[in-house]
Design an enzyme around this catalytic site. Structure first.
Site, PDB file in Angstrom:
ATOM      1  N   ASP A   1       0.002   5.099   1.049  1.00  0.00           N
ATOM      2  CA  ASP A   1      -0.145   6.035   2.179  1.00  0.00           C
ATOM      3  C   ASP A   1      -0.119   5.282   3.517  1.00  0.00           C
ATOM      4  OD1 ASP A   1      -0.643   8.605   0.763  1.00  0.00           O
ATOM      5  OD2 ASP A   1      -2.388   7.546  -0.019  1.00  0.00           O
TER       6      ASP A   1
ATOM      7  N   ASN B   1      -3.409  10.160  -6.329  1.00  0.00           N
ATOM      8  CA  ASN B   1      -2.130  10.891  -6.376  1.00  0.00           C
ATOM      9  C   ASN B   1      -0.929   9.951  -6.284  1.00  0.00           C
ATOM     10  OD1 ASN B   1      -3.248  13.628  -6.319  1.00  0.00           O
ATOM     11  ND2 ASN B   1      -3.949  13.070  -4.262  1.00  0.00           N
TER      12      ASN B   1
ATOM     13  N   ASP C   1       0.881  -1.162   0.000  1.00  0.00           N
ATOM     14  CA  ASP C   1       0.000   0.000   0.000  1.00  0.00           C
ATOM     15  C   ASP C   1       0.931   1.229   0.000  1.00  0.00           C
ATOM     16  OD1 ASP C   1      -2.280   1.671   0.562  1.00  0.00           O
ATOM     17  OD2 ASP C   1      -1.622   1.716   2.655  1.00  0.00           O
TER      18      ASP C   1
HETATM   19  C1  BG6 Z   1      -5.549   6.305   0.585  1.00  0.00           C
HETATM   20  C2  BG6 Z   1      -5.448   7.012   1.913  1.00  0.00           C
HETATM   21  O1  BG6 Z   1      -4.318   5.718   0.265  1.00  0.00           O
HETATM   22  O2  BG6 Z   1      -5.892   7.221  -0.454  1.00  0.00           O
HETATM   23  C3  BG6 Z   1      -6.729   7.788   2.194  1.00  0.00           C
HETATM   24  O3  BG6 Z   1      -5.260   6.038   2.937  1.00  0.00           O
HETATM   25  C4  BG6 Z   1      -7.033   8.720   1.049  1.00  0.00           C
HETATM   26  O4  BG6 Z   1      -6.568   8.506   3.385  1.00  0.00           O
HETATM   27  C5  BG6 Z   1      -7.131   7.905  -0.245  1.00  0.00           C
HETATM   28  O5  BG6 Z   1      -8.258   9.399   1.269  1.00  0.00           O
HETATM   29  C6  BG6 Z   1      -7.469   8.740  -1.464  1.00  0.00           C
HETATM   30  O6  BG6 Z   1      -6.409   9.582  -1.770  1.00  0.00           O
HETATM   31  P1  BG6 Z   1      -6.399  10.716  -2.864  1.00  0.00           P
HETATM   32  O7  BG6 Z   1      -4.956  11.111  -2.909  1.00  0.00           O
HETATM   33  O8  BG6 Z   1      -6.860  10.112  -4.163  1.00  0.00           O
HETATM   34  O9  BG6 Z   1      -7.301  11.783  -2.410  1.00  0.00           O
HETATM   35 MG    MG Z   2      -2.645   3.041   3.710  1.00  0.00          MG
END
Ligand code: BG6
Ligand code: MG
Length: 219
Positions: A12, A119, A10
């Protein structure tokens, strides 16, 4: 046949320490509609994609918005978040994870990344660690996010490794559920209640040996 052929990470909260940035940007957004979003509730958002996270936040706050406004709120949150991570460097990676991935690669394992974030590619780019991964997928590539198993199944497909031969590293309840649904073994890192369904839990990647982890997971 080796029992574990691939590690899938994973992003984040496992590779990069962005959890507090996600939380802080949701908190600022929530403030704009007078809701005080507390850190203990943030656990529910971990691993969930952007719109699902907003829906959870709105359910917690007891508020509702039109689909169009929700789209705008997601965009607003993302702009706050992108601003916060604009100076992200390798120093923001979780301690020991870079060395752990390198060691796993050197010992012949394939390396994948499966993220709920849109992202993710930009983040890996910024950290300049794209070359570590043999396959990567994020929320731009799949319809059903975690806790559905789709992202993990697709990455194992791309790696040409059976799900049973993949070991996943996750910090979120929904991510662990997704990996288990995919038929994979999981190492969890995070709050005990969130990682309770993992096959093994770790506190950090510092000095962690990939071979040792595989031996423990297979016994
Ligand atoms: C996940 C995170 O990896 O991505 C979440 O754990 C986050 O907290 C989700 O909301 C979506 O991320 P993004 O960057 O597309 O807004
Ligand atoms: Mg995570």
């Amino acid at each position: 046949m080796k029992i574990i052929e691939a590690f899938i990470f994973d992003l984040d909260g496992i590779i990069v320490d962005t959890t507090h940035h996600h939380y802080a940007s949701w908190k600022i957004l929530a403030k704009s509609f007078n809701y005080d979003f507390r850190e203990e509730d943030n656990e529910q958002l971990k691993g969930a994609n952007r719109m699902t996270s907003l829906n959870i936040l709105l359910a917690l706050s007891g508020q509702s918005f039109s689909e169009q406004d929700k789209g705008l709120l997601c965009e607003k949150k993302n702009n706050i978040y992108l601003d916060m991570i604009s100076n992200l460097t390798r120093g923001d990676m979780l301690p020991g994870v870079y060395e752990f991935i390198l060691n796993a690669k050197t010992s012949g394992l394939k390396i994948g990344m499966a993220s709920s974030s849109k992202n993710a590619r930009a983040t890996l780019n910024r950290l300049k660690i794209d070359e570590l991964f043999d396959a990567m997928l994020d929320a731009n590539d799949i319809l059903r996010g975690k806790p559905f198993p789709d992202v993990y199944l697709k990455v194992s497909d791309m790696l040409v490794v059976k799900p049973q031969q993949c070991l996943v590293f996750e910090d979120a309840f929904s991510g662990i559920k997704a990996a288990k649904e995919a038929g994979m073994r999981v190492v969890g890192m995070g709050q005990p209640a969130q990682v309770i369904q993992a096959d093994l839990t770790i506190d950090s990647f510092v000095d962690l040996d990939p071979t040792q982890i595989m031996n423990i997971i297979l016994t």
